[in-house]
Design a protein around this motif. Structure first.
Motif, mmCIF file in Angstrom:
data_model
loop_
_atom_site.group_PDB
_atom_site.id
_atom_site.type_symbol
_atom_site.label_atom_id
_atom_site.label_comp_id
_atom_site.label_asym_id
_atom_site.label_seq_id
_atom_site.Cartn_x
_atom_site.Cartn_y
_atom_site.Cartn_z
ATOM 1 N N LYS A 142 0.807 -1.224 0.000
ATOM 2 C CA LYS A 142 0.000 0.000 0.000
ATOM 3 C C LYS A 142 0.843 1.278 0.000
ATOM 4 O O LYS A 142 0.605 2.185 -0.786
ATOM 5 C CB LYS A 142 -0.935 -0.018 1.207
ATOM 6 N N PHE A 143 1.801 1.393 0.878
ATOM 7 C CA PHE A 143 2.615 2.604 0.996
ATOM 8 C C PHE A 143 3.973 2.356 0.344
ATOM 9 O O PHE A 143 4.935 1.992 1.006
ATOM 10 C CB PHE A 143 2.755 3.021 2.463
ATOM 11 N N CYS A 144 4.029 2.555 -0.964
ATOM 12 C CA CYS A 144 5.200 2.131 -1.741
ATOM 13 C C CYS A 144 6.123 3.273 -2.158
ATOM 14 O O CYS A 144 7.137 3.036 -2.813
ATOM 15 C CB CYS A 144 4.754 1.331 -2.955
ATOM 16 N N PHE A 145 5.814 4.511 -1.790
ATOM 17 C CA PHE A 145 6.680 5.662 -2.084
ATOM 18 C C PHE A 145 7.080 6.324 -0.775
ATOM 19 O O PHE A 145 6.238 6.539 0.095
ATOM 20 C CB PHE A 145 5.955 6.684 -2.964
ATOM 21 N N LEU A 146 8.349 6.653 -0.647
ATOM 22 C CA LEU A 146 8.843 7.336 0.546
ATOM 23 C C LEU A 146 9.510 8.639 0.131
ATOM 24 O O LEU A 146 10.308 8.663 -0.815
ATOM 25 C CB LEU A 146 9.853 6.463 1.289
ATOM 26 N N ILE A 147 9.155 9.714 0.823
ATOM 27 C CA ILE A 147 9.806 11.012 0.652
ATOM 28 C C ILE A 147 10.328 11.421 2.022
ATOM 29 O O ILE A 147 9.581 11.399 3.002
ATOM 30 C CB ILE A 147 8.831 12.094 0.145
ATOM 31 N N GLY A 148 11.605 11.773 2.083
ATOM 32 C CA GLY A 148 12.194 12.207 3.338
ATOM 33 C C GLY A 148 13.047 13.441 3.138
ATOM 34 O O GLY A 148 13.740 13.569 2.134
ATOM 35 N N VAL A 149 12.966 14.360 4.081
ATOM 36 C CA VAL A 149 13.765 15.580 4.070
ATOM 37 C C VAL A 149 14.283 15.802 5.481
ATOM 38 O O VAL A 149 13.517 15.766 6.444
ATOM 39 C CB VAL A 149 12.941 16.811 3.604
ATOM 40 N N ASP A 150 15.597 16.027 5.571
ATOM 41 C CA ASP A 150 16.244 16.252 6.866
ATOM 42 C C ASP A 150 15.882 15.150 7.858
ATOM 43 O O ASP A 150 16.245 14.015 7.658
ATOM 44 C CB ASP A 150 15.943 17.653 7.398
ATOM 45 N N ASN A 151 15.111 15.470 8.887
ATOM 46 C CA ASN A 151 14.853 14.514 9.970
ATOM 47 C C ASN A 151 13.454 13.915 9.961
ATOM 48 O O ASN A 151 12.978 13.455 10.992
ATOM 49 C CB ASN A 151 15.099 15.201 11.316
#
Length: 123
Positions: free
Chosen positions: A18-27
């Motif tokens: 279901k949750f197949c995209f990850l976006i991360g910035v800094d912490n």
């Protein structure tokens, strides 16, 4: 596909479920469903088109704010014509979760380009 930089991450794993995209910035980071990522991609294209439409009329030091809303997203671009940040508010249509993201200068430009490239490479 993984894009890892010093201050941001972008990851796609369609096998994950279901949750197949990850976006991360800094912490911080957030996982998105394919439909959520696609709606974000479309809104990023629209706000970028708006910026390109007025860019030639702006002076280098002129400060701008552009806003777009299309449920479940609200996006706000702030900055100058060549350097800007993005702020997002997401409100789930099925009332399961809500969150906010902030992409500072120059991360916003890099992530917009990489999200566009990632989605368009899935064809």
């Amino acid at each position: 596909m993984v894009k890892d930089q010093k201050r941001w991450r972008l990851h796609r794993d369609l096998k994950k479920g279901k949750f197949c995209f990850l976006i991360g910035v800094d912490n911080w980071s957030i996982e998105l469903q394919k439909s959520e990522f696609y709606s974000l991609y479309l809104l990023l294209l629209r706000i970028n088109e708006q910026l390109l439409g007025i860019k030639n009329e702006l002076m280098d030091e002129e400060y701008i704010t552009l806003e777009l809303e299309q449920l479940p997203w609200h996006i706000e671009l702030e900055g100058k014509k060549n350097e800007w940040s993005l702020r997002f508010v997401f409100e789930s249509q099925d009332q399961t979760r809500s969150f906010e993201m902030y992409w500072p200068i120059p991360i916003a430009q890099n992530l917009l380009y990489e999200i566009k490239k990632m989605w368009e490479s899935m064809d």
